[in-house]
Motif scaffolding. Structure first.
Motif, PDB file in Angstrom:
ATOM      1  N   ALA A 371       0.825  -1.205   0.000  1.00 41.61           N
ATOM      2  CA  ALA A 371       0.000   0.000   0.000  1.00 41.61           C
ATOM      3  C   ALA A 371       0.855   1.248   0.000  1.00 41.61           C
ATOM      4  CB  ALA A 371      -0.920   0.001   1.216  1.00 41.61           C
ATOM      5  N   GLY A 372       0.419   2.233  -0.790  1.00 42.70           N
ATOM      6  CA  GLY A 372       1.080   3.527  -0.831  1.00 42.70           C
ATOM      7  C   GLY A 372       0.064   4.637  -0.678  1.00 42.70           C
ATOM      8  N   SER A 394       4.390   0.934  -5.186  1.00 38.63           N
ATOM      9  CA  SER A 394       5.465   0.175  -5.831  1.00 38.63           C
ATOM     10  C   SER A 394       6.681   0.099  -4.923  1.00 38.63           C
ATOM     11  CB  SER A 394       5.845   0.832  -7.169  1.00 38.63           C
ATOM     12  OG  SER A 394       4.763   0.787  -8.070  1.00 38.63           O
ATOM     13  N   VAL A 395       6.981   1.198  -4.245  1.00 35.21           N
ATOM     14  CA  VAL A 395       8.077   1.183  -3.281  1.00 35.21           C
ATOM     15  C   VAL A 395       7.768   0.228  -2.138  1.00 35.21           C
ATOM     16  CG1 VAL A 395       9.342   2.581  -1.593  1.00 35.21           C
ATOM     17  CG2 VAL A 395       8.807   3.529  -3.846  1.00 35.21           C
ATOM     18  N   ALA A 396       6.510   0.234  -1.668  1.00 39.35           N
ATOM     19  CA  ALA A 396       6.113  -0.675  -0.588  1.00 39.35           C
ATOM     20  C   ALA A 396       6.290  -2.124  -1.001  1.00 39.35           C
ATOM     21  CB  ALA A 396       4.665  -0.408  -0.197  1.00 39.35           C
ATOM     22  N   ARG A 397       6.027  -2.411  -2.276  1.00 39.61           N
ATOM     23  CA  ARG A 397       6.182  -3.783  -2.754  1.00 39.61           C
ATOM     24  C   ARG A 397       7.639  -4.194  -2.762  1.00 39.61           C
ATOM     25  NH1 ARG A 397       3.671  -5.335  -8.488  1.00 39.61           N
ATOM     26  NH2 ARG A 397       5.165  -3.734  -9.130  1.00 39.61           N
ATOM     27  N   THR A 398       8.529  -3.305  -3.140  1.00 40.29           N
ATOM     28  CA  THR A 398       9.954  -3.652  -3.159  1.00 40.29           C
ATOM     29  C   THR A 398      10.524  -3.746  -1.748  1.00 40.29           C
ATOM     30  OG1 THR A 398      10.600  -1.322  -3.360  1.00 40.29           O
ATOM     31  CG2 THR A 398      10.280  -2.561  -5.394  1.00 40.29           C
ATOM     32  N   ARG A 399       9.974  -2.970  -0.824  1.00 35.25           N
ATOM     33  CA  ARG A 399      10.474  -3.013   0.555  1.00 35.25           C
ATOM     34  C   ARG A 399       9.945  -4.214   1.321  1.00 35.25           C
ATOM     35  NH1 ARG A 399       9.841   3.289   2.624  1.00 35.25           N
ATOM     36  NH2 ARG A 399      11.407   4.190   1.235  1.00 35.25           N
ATOM     37  N   GLY A 400       8.772  -4.683   0.976  1.00 39.75           N
ATOM     38  CA  GLY A 400       8.147  -5.746   1.748  1.00 39.75           C
ATOM     39  C   GLY A 400       7.603  -5.195   3.053  1.00 39.75           C
ATOM     40  N   LEU A 455      17.471   0.742  -6.806  1.00 36.68           N
ATOM     41  CA  LEU A 455      17.734   2.134  -6.444  1.00 36.68           C
ATOM     42  C   LEU A 455      17.258   2.443  -5.027  1.00 36.68           C
ATOM     43  CD1 LEU A 455      16.737   3.917  -9.786  1.00 36.68           C
ATOM     44  CD2 LEU A 455      19.030   3.341  -8.971  1.00 36.68           C
ATOM     45  N   GLU A 456      16.079   1.898  -4.641  1.00 40.76           N
ATOM     46  CA  GLU A 456      15.554   2.158  -3.308  1.00 40.76           C
ATOM     47  C   GLU A 456      16.464   1.597  -2.222  1.00 40.76           C
ATOM     48  OE1 GLU A 456      12.978   3.739  -1.969  1.00 40.76           O
ATOM     49  OE2 GLU A 456      12.214   4.530  -3.869  1.00 40.76           O
ATOM     50  N   HIS A 457      17.207   0.552  -2.545  1.00 40.46           N
ATOM     51  CA  HIS A 457      18.113  -0.072  -1.577  1.00 40.46           C
ATOM     52  C   HIS A 457      19.559   0.338  -1.821  1.00 40.46           C
ATOM     53  CE1 HIS A 457      14.507  -2.596  -1.081  1.00 40.46           C
ATOM     54  NE2 HIS A 457      14.946  -2.770   0.157  1.00 40.46           N
ATOM     55  N   LEU A 468      12.561  -8.257  -3.536  1.00 46.18           N
ATOM     56  CA  LEU A 468      11.883  -8.774  -4.728  1.00 46.18           C
ATOM     57  C   LEU A 468      11.542 -10.250  -4.611  1.00 46.18           C
ATOM     58  CD1 LEU A 468      14.035  -7.028  -7.484  1.00 46.18           C
ATOM     59  CD2 LEU A 468      11.634  -6.552  -6.990  1.00 46.18           C
ATOM     60  N   GLY A 469      12.157 -10.929  -3.641  1.00 45.46           N
ATOM     61  CA  GLY A 469      11.929 -12.359  -3.485  1.00 45.46           C
ATOM     62  C   GLY A 469      12.663 -13.193  -4.516  1.00 45.46           C
ATOM     63  N   VAL A 470      13.832 -12.701  -4.973  1.00 39.16           N
ATOM     64  CA  VAL A 470      14.629 -13.440  -5.957  1.00 39.16           C
ATOM     65  C   VAL A 470      16.054 -13.579  -5.433  1.00 39.16           C
ATOM     66  CG1 VAL A 470      13.224 -12.606  -7.875  1.00 39.16           C
ATOM     67  CG2 VAL A 470      15.290 -11.347  -7.236  1.00 39.16           C
ATOM     68  N   HIS A 471      16.831 -14.422  -6.101  1.00 38.45           N
ATOM     69  CA  HIS A 471      18.246 -14.573  -5.744  1.00 38.45           C
ATOM     70  C   HIS A 471      19.022 -13.370  -6.256  1.00 38.45           C
ATOM     71  CE1 HIS A 471      22.298 -16.349  -5.542  1.00 38.45           C
ATOM     72  NE2 HIS A 471      21.769 -17.175  -4.632  1.00 38.45           N
ATOM     73  N   ARG A 472      20.099 -13.042  -5.564  1.00 38.89           N
ATOM     74  CA  ARG A 472      20.869 -11.859  -5.986  1.00 38.89           C
ATOM     75  C   ARG A 472      21.438 -12.021  -7.391  1.00 38.89           C
ATOM     76  NH1 ARG A 472      24.115 -14.637  -2.456  1.00 38.89           N
ATOM     77  NH2 ARG A 472      26.236 -15.133  -3.152  1.00 38.89           N
ATOM     78  N   HIS A 473      21.758 -13.274  -7.782  1.00 38.79           N
ATOM     79  CA  HIS A 473      22.261 -13.487  -9.145  1.00 38.79           C
ATOM     80  C   HIS A 473      21.175 -13.187 -10.171  1.00 38.79           C
ATOM     81  CE1 HIS A 473      25.930 -14.886  -7.507  1.00 38.79           C
ATOM     82  NE2 HIS A 473      25.486 -16.075  -7.100  1.00 38.79           N
TER      83      HIS A 473
END
Length: 516
Positions: A371-372, A394-400, A455-457, A468-473
């Motif tokens: 939510a934003g 969108s920022v909230a989604r990337t932050r979790g 960018l946010e991180h 994002l829930g993915v591997h860093r690679h």
């Protein structure tokens, strides 16, 4: 326990043409016969469902006490209603040990004389069953209109009373949280010792019934489609008839329709409010007209507006859940679906409400909602508020996490708050980010979200990948594609700052004015 219509055994013994004589179990003649079954096996229990009048000539029955006691015991265990023993064939009279065993067990025993064929007994039972079924339907057809009139004039309480009086039972209406909302006789909900309430809480089926030494309780769900309004409990100290269950179902339908009235009106109003919101965010409604409409709808507009954006799960279900939460707080829903995002209008002074509303919606839906919340805006600046809210979501989604991200907490918000710089940033966003959006659409990738998380991180691979829930690679591979599509040096602080500002003003094409 649903039971079939039964013929009282006492009625059957009074049919003079059958000439039946009661030899045992006179105290149990109020039992009902649901079927008359002719069977000569010494152990007929396997072929019985309960409630039968077992007709036999005793062809294989030994007249000794042990055999008779065993025969009666098996019938009693199978819940047979009575024995009809035909004399004049295998036995000239009913064996006395059988009479004694039946009397001891309290099982009615009828003597069927030789001139009376078993078929005549069976026919009498069948014809009486048909007559009782017709009478039951006729009774229900007389009661149902009374219940409908009760619903029209007195609502759910009147329906509960009419059902209880018509069926001579106790009826309780529970809401979806198990609280008693109506009862007849008064106090019926407390009188059942919690037995019916426990059944309603434990049973998730549309209908259920339970029977114990205290009586019978039937439960019927009160619902319209997927929306459950509660349960109706009907309790009696007797076996319930099909007419009882038919009337219980009819009452549940009437109560559900009564409960739906305000919800249907609210749904229609929410639809109209959604159309208004679209016009407002499109700039098709003047600030004065918008203020008047919102005020008439009970929406505080003195300090301006904010937009709450929700991402994740079904946006329509998110709107419904948020609408329910707002209604509980005395606020109307002005919401609309924009692509994969649900947008809701909030009064500017209710920023704290956003978090509690989102938490309530999450509890109802249990999806992972991001939510934003936009900054406060005037009514004529709704489009900018929507863009801010969507970007914050969108920022909230990337932050979790579960926090509502406020656009005011994001870097670069002061630039985006000024109309002149907002136009510049919008041009920058379109120039820089459109290629990424086009690539995502064409290839099903998620490069825009990956760039935002990166960018946010602050370029932190581990934190951005975790968000994002993915591997860093995987994230590194995505960022290499971002570099290729944009032709930009992401190691440059100036480039990162420019892209971050572009993301703060990014608006997905077709959001404003998009139809549901």
């Amino acid at each position: 326990m649903v039971s079939a219509v039964g013929v009282p055994l006492r009625w059957l013994t009074r049919q003079q043409d059958l000439r039946l004589r009661v030899l045992a179990g006179r105290g149990s003649l109020d039992r009902d016969v649901v079927w008359a079954h002719s069977i000569e096996l010494t152990d007929p229990a396997r072929w019985l469902n309960g409630g039968e009048l077992v007709l036999t000539t005793g062809l294989r029955l030994a007249p000794d006490p042990a055999a008779c006691q065993d025969y009666v015991a098996r019938l009693t265990k199978a819940q047979a209603t009575a024995i009809g023993f035909g004399i004049g064939l295998s036995h000239e009279q009913v064996p006395e040990p059988l009479v004694e065993a039946a009397e001891e067990a309290g099982l009615p025993l009828l003597e069927v004389p030789l001139p009376t064929p078993f078929l005549a007994v069976t026919k009498a039972v069948m014809e009486r069953l048909a007559q009782l079924q017709y009478e039951g339907l006729a009774q229900a057809s007389r009661i149902q209109p009374r219940m409908t009139r009760a619903a029209l004039h007195g609502g759910a309480q009147a329906v509960v009373r009419e059902l209880a009086v018509s069926t001579r039972t106790s009826v309780v209406l529970l809401d979806h949280e198990g609280r008693a909302r109506a009862a007849h006789p008064p106090g019926a909900g407390a009188a059942d010792g919690g037995r019916g309430t426990a059944l309603a809480a434990a049973e998730r089926a549309t209908a259920a019934a339970d029977c114990d030494q205290d009586g019978v309780t039937a439960v019927q769900q009160v619902r319209v489609g997927p929306r459950v309004h509660g349960r109706l409990l009907l309790t009696a100290d007797r076996t319930l008839t099909p007419v009882d269950h038919l009337l219980l179902g009819h009452a549940a339908s009437l109560v559900a329709l009564e409960a739906e009235k305000p919800l249907r009106l609210r749904d229609e109003q929410n639809h109209v409010n959604g159309l208004f919101l679209r016009l407002l965010l499109d700039g098709a409604v003047s600030a004065a007209a918008g203020r008047e409409y919102l005020a008439e709808g009970g929406f505080p507009v003195r300090d301006g507006i904010r937009v709450l954006a929700l991402r994740g799960g079904s946006p329509r279900l998110a709107l419904e859940a948020v609408g329910t939460e707002l209604a509980e707080r005395g606020l109307p829903l002005f919401g609309r679906v924009y692509d994969s995002c649900a947008a809701v209008l909030l009064p500017a002074g209710h920023a704290a409400t956003a978090q509690t509303v989102v938490d309530g919606a999450r509890a109802r839906l249990r999806p992972r909602l991001s939510a934003g919340l936009s900054a406060p805006h005037d009514l004529d600046d709704g489009a900018a508020a929507l863009t801010e809210a969507r970007n914050a979501a969108s920022v909230a989604r990337t932050r979790g996490g579960g926090e509502v991200v406020s656009f005011e907490s994001l870097a670069g918000r002061l630039l985006a708050a000024l109309p002149e710089t907002r136009r510049v940033l919008a041009t920058l966003a379109e120039t820089r980010l459109t290629p990424l959006a086009a690539h995502d659409t064409a290839h099903g990738t998620d490069l825009l979200a990956s760039l935002r998380a990166f960018l946010e991180h602050n370029g932190g691979w581990e934190a951005a990948a975790a968000a994002l829930g993915v591997h860093r690679h995987t994230l590194r591979s995505r960022m290499e594609r971002v570099r290729g599509v944009l032709g930009a040096d992401l190691d440059s602080a100036h480039v990162r700052a420019e892209l971050l500002m572009a993301l703060s003003a990014w608006q997905e094409p077709g959001d404003i004015g998009r139809r549901d």
